[in-house]
Design a protein around this motif. Structure first.
Motif, PDB file in Angstrom:
ATOM      1  N   LEU A 171     -49.789   4.917  17.534  1.00  0.00           N
ATOM      2  CA  LEU A 171     -50.800   5.055  16.483  1.00  0.00           C
ATOM      3  C   LEU A 171     -51.094   6.514  16.160  1.00  0.00           C
ATOM      4  N   MET A 172     -51.107   7.372  17.159  1.00  0.00           N
ATOM      5  CA  MET A 172     -51.320   8.794  16.881  1.00  0.00           C
ATOM      6  C   MET A 172     -50.224   9.332  15.964  1.00  0.00           C
ATOM      7  N   SER A 173     -49.002   8.870  16.181  1.00  0.00           N
ATOM      8  CA  SER A 173     -47.883   9.350  15.377  1.00  0.00           C
ATOM      9  C   SER A 173     -47.870   8.714  13.994  1.00  0.00           C
ATOM     10  N   VAL A 174     -47.957   7.384  13.939  1.00  0.00           N
ATOM     11  CA  VAL A 174     -47.842   6.677  12.663  1.00  0.00           C
ATOM     12  C   VAL A 174     -49.048   6.951  11.766  1.00  0.00           C
ATOM     13  N   GLU A 175     -50.249   6.990  12.337  1.00  0.00           N
ATOM     14  CA  GLU A 175     -51.445   7.194  11.522  1.00  0.00           C
ATOM     15  C   GLU A 175     -51.590   8.643  11.038  1.00  0.00           C
ATOM     16  N   HIS A 176     -50.830   9.565  11.605  1.00  0.00           N
ATOM     17  CA  HIS A 176     -50.793  10.942  11.112  1.00  0.00           C
ATOM     18  C   HIS A 176     -49.662  11.148  10.093  1.00  0.00           C
ATOM     19  N   ALA A 177     -48.813  10.154   9.889  1.00  0.00           N
ATOM     20  CA  ALA A 177     -47.593  10.332   9.087  1.00  0.00           C
ATOM     21  C   ALA A 177     -47.918  10.577   7.622  1.00  0.00           C
ATOM     22  N   PRO A 178     -47.127  11.425   6.940  1.00  0.00           N
ATOM     23  CA  PRO A 178     -47.305  11.611   5.498  1.00  0.00           C
ATOM     24  C   PRO A 178     -46.781  10.389   4.744  1.00  0.00           C
ATOM     25  N   PRO A 179     -47.142  10.240   3.484  1.00  0.00           N
ATOM     26  CA  PRO A 179     -46.700   9.083   2.697  1.00  0.00           C
ATOM     27  C   PRO A 179     -45.184   8.945   2.670  1.00  0.00           C
ATOM     28  N   GLY A 180     -44.715   7.715   2.856  1.00  0.00           N
ATOM     29  CA  GLY A 180     -43.290   7.427   2.766  1.00  0.00           C
ATOM     30  C   GLY A 180     -42.473   7.807   3.977  1.00  0.00           C
ATOM     31  N   LYS A 181     -43.124   8.307   5.046  1.00  0.00           N
ATOM     32  CA  LYS A 181     -42.364   8.740   6.225  1.00  0.00           C
ATOM     33  C   LYS A 181     -42.884   8.112   7.520  1.00  0.00           C
ATOM     34  N   ARG A 182     -43.519   6.960   7.406  1.00  0.00           N
ATOM     35  CA  ARG A 182     -44.047   6.324   8.617  1.00  0.00           C
ATOM     36  C   ARG A 182     -42.931   5.873   9.553  1.00  0.00           C
ATOM     37  N   GLY A 183     -41.827   5.410   9.001  1.00  0.00           N
ATOM     38  CA  GLY A 183     -40.702   5.016   9.857  1.00  0.00           C
ATOM     39  C   GLY A 183     -40.174   6.181  10.658  1.00  0.00           C
ATOM     40  N   LEU A 184     -40.066   7.347  10.009  1.00  0.00           N
ATOM     41  CA  LEU A 184     -39.614   8.545  10.707  1.00  0.00           C
ATOM     42  C   LEU A 184     -40.591   8.934  11.810  1.00  0.00           C
ATOM     43  N   PHE A 185     -41.878   8.973  11.496  1.00  0.00           N
ATOM     44  CA  PHE A 185     -42.865   9.363  12.500  1.00  0.00           C
ATOM     45  C   PHE A 185     -43.001   8.301  13.596  1.00  0.00           C
ATOM     46  N   THR A 244     -31.728   5.514  17.840  1.00  0.00           N
ATOM     47  CA  THR A 244     -33.165   5.309  17.683  1.00  0.00           C
ATOM     48  C   THR A 244     -33.699   6.227  16.591  1.00  0.00           C
ATOM     49  N   TYR A 245     -33.289   7.480  16.619  1.00  0.00           N
ATOM     50  CA  TYR A 245     -33.751   8.436  15.616  1.00  0.00           C
ATOM     51  C   TYR A 245     -33.288   8.035  14.212  1.00  0.00           C
ATOM     52  N   LEU A 246     -32.024   7.657  14.080  1.00  0.00           N
ATOM     53  CA  LEU A 246     -31.500   7.304  12.759  1.00  0.00           C
ATOM     54  C   LEU A 246     -32.197   6.083  12.174  1.00  0.00           C
ATOM     55  N   SER A 247     -32.623   5.160  13.033  1.00  0.00           N
ATOM     56  CA  SER A 247     -33.222   3.921  12.547  1.00  0.00           C
ATOM     57  C   SER A 247     -34.549   4.161  11.833  1.00  0.00           C
ATOM     58  N   GLY A 248     -35.263   5.234  12.185  1.00  0.00           N
ATOM     59  CA  GLY A 248     -36.560   5.500  11.566  1.00  0.00           C
ATOM     60  C   GLY A 248     -36.478   5.784  10.082  1.00  0.00           C
ATOM     61  N   PRO A 249     -35.775   6.869   9.679  1.00  0.00           N
ATOM     62  CA  PRO A 249     -35.658   7.135   8.233  1.00  0.00           C
ATOM     63  C   PRO A 249     -34.905   6.038   7.486  1.00  0.00           C
ATOM     64  N   LEU A 250     -33.962   5.367   8.148  1.00  0.00           N
ATOM     65  CA  LEU A 250     -33.272   4.255   7.488  1.00  0.00           C
ATOM     66  C   LEU A 250     -34.249   3.128   7.161  1.00  0.00           C
ATOM     67  N   SER A 251     -35.202   2.891   8.061  1.00  0.00           N
ATOM     68  CA  SER A 251     -36.187   1.838   7.793  1.00  0.00           C
ATOM     69  C   SER A 251     -37.151   2.252   6.683  1.00  0.00           C
ATOM     70  N   ASP A 252     -37.385   3.552   6.519  1.00  0.00           N
ATOM     71  CA  ASP A 252     -38.192   4.012   5.385  1.00  0.00           C
ATOM     72  C   ASP A 252     -37.470   3.754   4.064  1.00  0.00           C
ATOM     73  N   ARG A 253     -36.170   3.864   4.094  1.00  0.00           N
ATOM     74  CA  ARG A 253     -35.401   3.715   2.852  1.00  0.00           C
ATOM     75  C   ARG A 253     -35.075   2.257   2.543  1.00  0.00           C
ATOM     76  N   PHE A 254     -34.678   1.501   3.566  1.00  0.00           N
ATOM     77  CA  PHE A 254     -34.186   0.136   3.326  1.00  0.00           C
ATOM     78  C   PHE A 254     -35.129  -0.960   3.832  1.00  0.00           C
ATOM     79  N   GLY A 255     -36.227  -0.576   4.474  1.00  0.00           N
ATOM     80  CA  GLY A 255     -37.165  -1.568   4.991  1.00  0.00           C
ATOM     81  C   GLY A 255     -36.938  -1.856   6.463  1.00  0.00           C
ATOM     82  N   ARG A 256     -38.013  -2.245   7.156  1.00  0.00           N
ATOM     83  CA  ARG A 256     -37.925  -2.508   8.596  1.00  0.00           C
ATOM     84  C   ARG A 256     -37.022  -3.712   8.883  1.00  0.00           C
ATOM     85  N   LYS A 257     -37.172  -4.759   8.101  1.00  0.00           N
ATOM     86  CA  LYS A 257     -36.472  -6.010   8.374  1.00  0.00           C
ATOM     87  C   LYS A 257     -34.954  -5.852   8.302  1.00  0.00           C
ATOM     88  N   MET A 258     -34.467  -5.216   7.236  1.00  0.00           N
ATOM     89  CA  MET A 258     -33.017  -5.089   7.071  1.00  0.00           C
ATOM     90  C   MET A 258     -32.391  -4.290   8.210  1.00  0.00           C
TER      91      MET A 258
END
Length: 457
Positions: A144-158, A303-317
């Protein structure tokens, strides 16, 4: 798709960098402590603390202590979730880190069965329970500390930064253990070498404590506190309003954990490096540890690659692709380990690490996006803890029992494929809400992440 969400109290770039550092360093230390125990339980603790039980039973008892801590994770999640939703994310991060450090150092100082008899395994179990309480509460706060501090559109990365603590912790634990097995081989490792990695935790805990103390509170919780929206009993509200969501999130995590604990629980390492007289394959232990270290590096990358990929293509996919890759790697895992020597261990574990990383990375942000703000710490911590119990808690023990009962590793493969299929099912049923607001406005809508229809596009 809705527009990326913002929160009223948006963090500065400098504060985000501090949060990223605190998330990675803190969870790396927590998981270093956890993995050191898991590796040691597979390698030496059985003989040092449970030898009177006999060769096979002492190994099972040692593996059971790995899973035992998971049974206390829900209690840690309940406590940390309650106070994290009432008092804030940051205080819980500091407390859980200190608890894990105290337990880990205590294990490194613990006399063995030969010195104090049955008091030794009892004390070992008590310290292991303390580790479980800490691990149950730490993850939710870090996420939560990481995700709730995330900038718009980058929650998957954070969201992947606290997740990286697991492979990084495994990397560090594998490296330190390999070094000690080189510096103190054979009887020296059994006599004193195994203690050094536990005692080394003191240095890490001090560093992590300093870093976490400097981080500001989550902007979402600051808004909740200022508007007096804290739940008086967040755990009760989670179960009353979101019980189906808790179960699905737990199954999502269990599917990754059961397979992951073949590596992180030390099962493959122990099987490969124990002598044949103790039911192992007798491979060189330092080489096996180095092979698993490389697998941890592969896990960290994916693990790292999955974060920005989920921002672009969605968590589910992203998660669904990860489950398929995870299942594909489970099938040949033990064929590589049994027939390929240390090289087979390297290939099998690295292939497994690809799917594990992809199914692990987006889980944190998906959990956070699934629960309302005022009960989010409780919701994700309880889901995480229950998933650990259902998946990782006794996965190494179940694998060993299946091997002893059926005499073939294919029984283990069937079990791991079943757990992977549960994760895939949960991923299909969970709602992908990648851009919902994380502040209290989301809570006021009364929406949850299960069964809610897709918004019109």
């Amino acid at each position: 798709m809705t527009a990326p969400a913002t929160v009223p109290y948006e963090s500065t770039p400098r504060e985000r960098r501090k949060v990223v550092a605190a998330s990675i360093v803190g969870t790396t230390i927590e998981w270093y402590d956890f993995f050191i125990y898991a590796f040691a339980a597979n390698l030496v603790l059985a003989k040092l603390f449970f030898e009177p039980a006999g060769p096979q039973m002492m190994q099972l008892l040692s593996l059971v202590t790995i899973g035992l801590s998971f049974l206390f994770r829900p209690l840690g999640a309940f406590l940390a979730g309650h106070f994290g939703d009432r008092l804030g994310r940051r205080p819980m991060l500091v407390i859980t880190l200190l608890l894990m450090g105290i337990a880990t150092v205590g294990i490194g100082l613990l006399p063995t069965f030969q010195s104090i008899g049955y008091a030794a395994p009892v004390l070992l179990i008590l310290l292991r329970i303390l580790q479980g309480l800490s691990a149950g509460g730490e993850w939710g706060g870090a996420v939560l500390m990481s995700v709730e501090h995330a900038p718009p559109g980058k929650r998957g990365l954070f969201g992947i930064y606290p997740q990286l603590g697991v492979p990084f912790g495994m990397l560090l634990a594998s490296a330190v253990l390999a070094l000690m097995r080189f510096l103190a081989p054979g009887a020296a490792f059994e006599a004193w070498g195994w203690r050094v990695p536990f005692l080394f935790s003191v240095v890490l805990i001090v560093a992590g404590f300093i870093i976490r103390r400097t981080v500001d509170e989550s902007p979402v919780f600051s808004e909740i506190k200022e508007s007096r929206q804290q739940e008086s009993a967040p755990i009760a509200q989670v179960f009353r309003q979101h019980f189906p969501l808790v179960i699905l999130c737990a199954l999502l995590f269990a599917g990754n954990n059961a397979v992951g604990y073949m590596l992180t629980g030390g099962y493959v390492q122990g099987l490969a490096s124990r002598p044949p007289s103790e039911g192992g394959l007798g491979y060189d232990p330092v080489q096996v540890q180095l092979a698993v270290l490389l697998a941890a590096a592969v896990w960290a990358v994916f693990t790292y690659l999955s974060g920005p990929l989920s921002d672009r293509f969605g968590r589910k996919m992203v998660m669904n692709i990860g489950w398929i890759l995870q299942a594909a790697a489970v099938v040949p895992l033990f064929q590589f380990v049994f027939n390929g020597g240390v090289t087979g261990v390297l290939i099998g574990t690295c292939l497994l690490a690809i799917g594990l990383g992809i199914t692990y990375g987006p889980a944190a942000v998906w959990f956070a996006e699934s629960f309302p703000a005022s009960m989010r710490y409780s919701g994700i911590s309880i889901s995480y803890a229950l998933g650990g119990v259902l998946g990782g808690a006794f996965a190494p023990t179940i694998a060993q029992l299946l091997l002893q009962t059926f005499g073939t590793t294919w029984a283990i493969v069937v079990y791991l494929l079943f757990m992977t299929s549960l994760g895939l099912l949960a991923s299909i049923l969970l709602k992908d809400r990648s851009n919902i607001p994380l502040d209290i406005e989301f809570e006021r809508t009364g929406q949850i992440a299960v069964w809610t229809p897709e918004p019109r596009r």
